[in-house]
Design an enzyme around this catalytic site. Structure first.
Site, PDB file in Angstrom:
ATOM      1  N   HIS A 122     -12.690  -5.366   7.409  1.00 40.20           N
ATOM      2  CA  HIS A 122     -13.385  -5.746   6.470  1.00 40.20           C
ATOM      3  C   HIS A 122     -14.259  -4.376   6.948  1.00 40.20           C
ATOM      4  O   HIS A 122     -15.671  -4.948   5.437  1.00 40.20           O
ATOM      5  CB  HIS A 122     -13.521  -6.704   6.112  1.00 40.20           C
ATOM      6  CG  HIS A 122     -12.712  -7.610   5.306  1.00 40.20           C
ATOM      7  ND1 HIS A 122     -11.671  -8.783   5.537  1.00 40.20           N
ATOM      8  CD2 HIS A 122     -11.548  -7.889   3.975  1.00 40.20           C
ATOM      9  CE1 HIS A 122     -10.125  -9.408   4.925  1.00 40.20           C
ATOM     10  NE2 HIS A 122     -10.279  -8.850   3.920  1.00 40.20           N
ATOM     11  N   GLU A 144       0.855  -1.840   0.226  1.00 36.39           N
ATOM     12  CA  GLU A 144      -0.185   0.404   0.120  1.00 36.39           C
ATOM     13  C   GLU A 144       1.487   1.147   0.095  1.00 36.39           C
ATOM     14  O   GLU A 144       0.693   2.217  -0.766  1.00 36.39           O
ATOM     15  CB  GLU A 144      -0.799  -0.214   1.409  1.00 36.39           C
ATOM     16  CG  GLU A 144      -1.952  -1.312   0.825  1.00 36.39           C
ATOM     17  CD  GLU A 144      -1.837  -2.515   1.718  1.00 36.39           C
ATOM     18  OE1 GLU A 144      -0.673  -2.734   2.237  1.00 36.39           O
ATOM     19  OE2 GLU A 144      -2.356  -2.921   1.041  1.00 36.39           O
TER      20      GLU A 144
HETATM   21  C1  LIG Z   1      -1.932  -4.386   4.490  1.00 33.68           C
HETATM   22  C2  LIG Z   1      -2.990  -5.417   3.592  1.00 33.68           C
HETATM   23  N1  LIG Z   1      -3.535  -5.220   2.214  1.00 33.68           N
HETATM   24  C3  LIG Z   1      -4.013  -5.959   1.669  1.00 33.68           C
HETATM   25  C4  LIG Z   1      -5.143  -7.315   1.875  1.00 33.68           C
HETATM   26  C5  LIG Z   1      -5.939  -7.572   1.346  1.00 33.68           C
HETATM   27  N2  LIG Z   1      -4.896  -9.320   1.266  1.00 33.68           N
HETATM   28  C6  LIG Z   1      -4.957 -10.348   1.870  1.00 33.68           C
HETATM   29  S1  LIG Z   1      -4.643 -11.798   1.800  1.00 33.68           S
HETATM   30  C7  LIG Z   1      -4.126 -11.561   0.440  1.00 33.68           C
HETATM   31  C8  LIG Z   1      -3.543 -11.883  -0.316  1.00 33.68           C
HETATM   32  C9  LIG Z   1      -2.078 -12.389   0.490  1.00 33.68           C
HETATM   33  O1  LIG Z   1      -0.824 -13.230   0.109  1.00 33.68           O
HETATM   34  P1  LIG Z   1      -0.045 -13.710   0.668  1.00 33.68           P
HETATM   35  O2  LIG Z   1       1.000 -13.340   1.088  1.00 33.68           O
HETATM   36  O3  LIG Z   1       1.179 -14.309  -0.840  1.00 33.68           O
HETATM   37  O4  LIG Z   1      -0.929 -14.817   1.427  1.00 33.68           O
HETATM   38  P2  LIG Z   1      -0.824 -16.264   0.386  1.00 33.68           P
HETATM   39  O5  LIG Z   1      -3.326 -15.679   0.821  1.00 33.68           O
HETATM   40  O6  LIG Z   1      -1.008 -16.978  -0.549  1.00 33.68           O
HETATM   41  O7  LIG Z   1      -1.198 -17.149   1.580  1.00 33.68           O
HETATM   42  C10 LIG Z   1      -4.393 -10.241  -0.115  1.00 33.68           C
HETATM   43  C11 LIG Z   1      -4.256  -8.762  -1.158  1.00 33.68           C
HETATM   44  C12 LIG Z   1      -4.338  -7.266   3.879  1.00 33.68           C
HETATM   45  N3  LIG Z   1      -5.168  -8.379   4.462  1.00 33.68           N
HETATM   46  N4  LIG Z   1      -3.523  -6.819   4.057  1.00 33.68           N
END
Ligand SMILES: Cc1ncc(C[n+]2csc(CCOP(=O)(O)OP(=O)(O)O)c2C)c(N)n1
Ligand SMILES: [Mg+2]
Lengths: 326, 307
Positions: free
Chosen positions: A129, A60
């Site tokens: 959320h 972000e």
């Molecule tokens: C700071 C932040 N930005 C966006 C999100 C929304 N979000 C939740 S999980 C995710 C993807 C996460 O990917 P990764 O770190 O690879 O973990 P995975 O979901 O593959 O376990 C996103 C974009 C969030 N939870 N926190």
């Protein structure tokens, strides 16, 4: 005029502006290929190409910082933050750079960008959320804050936000992304920032709200009508700069005011509007200024229906404003 | 091969998968709402890694995708099911739902990478207080691009804290293929901050257990950080609304073929597998049934005017 949901209207606004002005670029997490978690940017990458609609890393701070830099260079970035609850890793850029650039450069630079982000409760999303941080942004001099409550407003206000010379935080009530449909003007359609909408004229009490809660206020109005209470209902639309004259005019007419927001109560937008009315219109007031708000606790998962203002609490607030209950 | 150990691990892995599948079914039937992140396909990491934890000494931080971590650590299905249903009997009394769990020495957070600077702080405090134990932190490949993640790695490198970072690289951050939006490699980043880096393809739960055991002992003794990357895969959607249109076909095919849970299953006697699966299915069904009957929290207790 075509019927659209809020999401379709936002998509339409982006498409209209991107077609009209090639300085407009759209980016954020999952906005490109997938078209966004809520599909607002669906189809835009195919239509406008990967250079103007693209996926960013999960970052972000980077998204908002790059938006600031691109705006300095004369582009019109529309940066999506997937949920406003996830903006805070990039908050420094918002408060230290984006909001202050025009001031700190002595007016030489502006950052004409839009931060689009879903906000608010009603989807059982729990702590991260569901939050409504509009007052936090409104507290930062240099930002404009806009919240639409209908599909037409979403389109008209988003186009105005993109065309604005200064940064706009554009918060989208995700609860009503898909649930409300209405006819939306085609092509270039703008609603000026800074103007509230009088949704319904009335004489007994002014009710001010915005976003998803406006619809809860309209439902409460059915009960009020049955009780013979004539409410003037205002949809704020622009949180900052808010439309003071329309607010004062209405209070001068009704003498009573109820402000309905879903954010926590303390130092909320409701607090600011209450202070504004108290300072400017105390002579017109015939009853207490009433706030109907969320609670001063992090957003609770299980108790969401109790946390969010509902018809019962709004009607009760109106009765208090009218002196019908203590 | 240690079949007893494998049977124990398989039981936990199967518990996690059954839990996640049950949650999926609840969402599909509309009996749960909101959002949730399953860990189907990644169970072996949670089980292999957390089988080492000393509950009184170590600290564990999770992510938005931590049902598996929680279950591997505690085995408490009823409390987790209750939390997802927003019940008073939930892990945090129905306040958080799926993404925000806190139990003993285990904490999670919905902000990707958000726990990591705190995890370094916990480890530093342990070091300053002369306490034993290490801090084990899970993170995702997407989370590797957050500024606070990189800051945490630098802090751990600078202050030489007893942190073990466990990257579960499942290749995707929601619908984004992380490689497409990442500059350089994770390995060079991690080494750049002065942390030893180990990579392992997470196929075999016994192998994960053995590898992590070595690293765990090393960090307990040296009190210095290590970064461990597991190559893994989520065989389910990111969250309940995911149509998985973004998957890379080769990756998908490889991991369907090499699901670590099925690999463990194949290595066990049929009779053992049957017993375990029957027991776990009963356990999960029973826990969900009890959770359904449990009460919701009391609004009057939780929502009070202030001041
Ligand atoms: C700071 C932040 N930005 C966006 C999100 C929304 N979000 C939740 S999980 C995710 C993807 C996460 O990917 P990764 O770190 O690879 O973990 P995975 O979901 O593959 O376990 C996103 C974009 C969030 N939870 N926190
Ligand atoms: Mg991932």
């Amino acid at each position: 005029m075509p019927e659209m949901t809020l999401v379709q209207a936002l998509r339409d606004a982006l498409a209209v502006e991107m077609a009209r002005d090639d300085r407009v670029v759209v980016f954020g997490e999952d906005v490109g290929r997938r078209g966004g978690v809520f599909t607002v940017t669906e189809g835009l990458q195919e239509r406008f190409g990967e250079e103007r609609v693209y996926d960013t890393p999960l970052d972000e701070n980077g998204i908002l910082g790059m938006a600031a830099g691109m705006a300095l260079m004369g582009l019109r970035p529309v940066a999506e933050i997937q949920f406003v609850d996830f903006l805070w890793p990039g908050f420094d850029v918002v408060i230290s750079d984006i909001a202050k650039e025009r001031f700190r450069s002595g007016g030489q630079y502006g950052v004409p960008l839009v931060i689009r982000s879903p906000y608010g409760g009603g989807v059982k999303g729990g702590l991260y959320h569901s939050q409504s941080p509009e007052a936090i942004f409104a507290h930062i001099p240099g930002l404009k804050v806009v919240i639409p409550a209908t599909p037409s407003e979403a389109k008209g206000l988003l186009i105005s936000a993109i065309r604005d010379e200064d940064p706009v935080v554009f918060l989208e009530p995700k609860k009503i992304y898909f649930g409300i449909k209405e006819e939306v003007p085609e092509g270039e359609y703008t609603i000026p920032l800074g103007q509230a909408r009088v949704v319904q004229e009335g004489s007994d009490v002014t009710i001010v709200s915005y976003g998803a809660l406006l619809h809860e206020v309209l439902r409460a109005n059915e009960t009020l009508k049955q009780e013979g209470i004539s409410a003037e209902i205002l949809d704020l639309r622009t949180i900052l700069p808010f439309d003071g004259p329309t607010l004062l005019e209405s209070v001068a007419k009704t003498g009573r005011i109820v402000i309905v927001v879903e954010a926590p109560r303390i130092l909320s937008v409701a607090s600011e509007l209450a202070a504004f009315v108290a300072e400017r219109a105390v002579d017109y007031l015939d009853g207490p200024i009433v706030r109907v708000t969320g609670w001063d606790t992090p957003f609770p998962y299980a108790l969401e229906p109790h946390y969010l203002p509902n018809v019962r609490r709004i009607v009760h607030g109106v009765r208090r404003a009218l002196g019908l209950v203590p | 091969m240690n079949l007893d150990l494998l049977a124990r691990f398989y039981e936990r892995m199967f518990l996690i998968r059954t839990f996640e599948q049950t949650v999926e079914a609840y969402f599909a039937r509309g009996q749960m709402r909101g959002t949730t992140h399953g860990s189907i396909g990644q169970e072996a990491i949670a089980v292999g890694v957390l089988s080492h934890v000393h509950p009184d000494e170590d600290f564990v931080t999770g992510t938005h995708r931590s049902h598996g971590h929680f279950l591997a650590l505690t085995g408490r299905v009823f409390e987790l099911a209750s939390e997802l249903m927003g019940k008073k009997t939930g892990v945090i009394h129905g306040r958080g739902g799926s993404q925000h769990l806190a139990f003993g020495n285990f904490l999670t957070n919905g902000i990707t990478g958000g726990m990591l600077p705190s995890a370094v702080g916990v480890a530093l405090a342990k070091k300053l207080k002369g306490e034993p134990g290490v801090v084990i932190s899970f993170l995702g490949d997407g989370g590797m691009n957050e500024g606070h993640t990189l800051e945490a790695l630098n802090l751990a490198g600078a202050f030489q804290t007893p942190n073990i970072f466990v990257l579960e690289n499942n290749h995707y951050a929601m619908s984004t293929v992380t490689e497409r939006v990442t500059g350089g490699t994770f390995e060079s980043r991690v080494r750049g901050f002065g942390l030893p880096y180990v990579r392992h393809r997470a196929l075999d739960v016994l192998e994960i257990h053995r590898l992590f055991g070595e690293i765990y002992q090393r960090v307990r003794e040296t009190r210095r950080p290590v970064f461990l990357e597991f190559e893994t895969y989520r065989l389910c959607g990111h969250s309940k609304s995911d149509k998985r249109e973004y998957v890379v076909p080769e990756l998908e095919a490889y991991w369907r073929e090499n699901d670590p849970l099925l690999r463990a299953r194949r290595a066990l006697p049929e009779e053992t597998v049957r017993e375990i699966e029957e027991r776990v299915r009963r356990q999960v069904a029973e826990a969900f049934r009890r959770a359904e009957e449990a009460p919701f929290p009391d609004p009057a207790e939780e929502l009070k005017p202030r001041p």
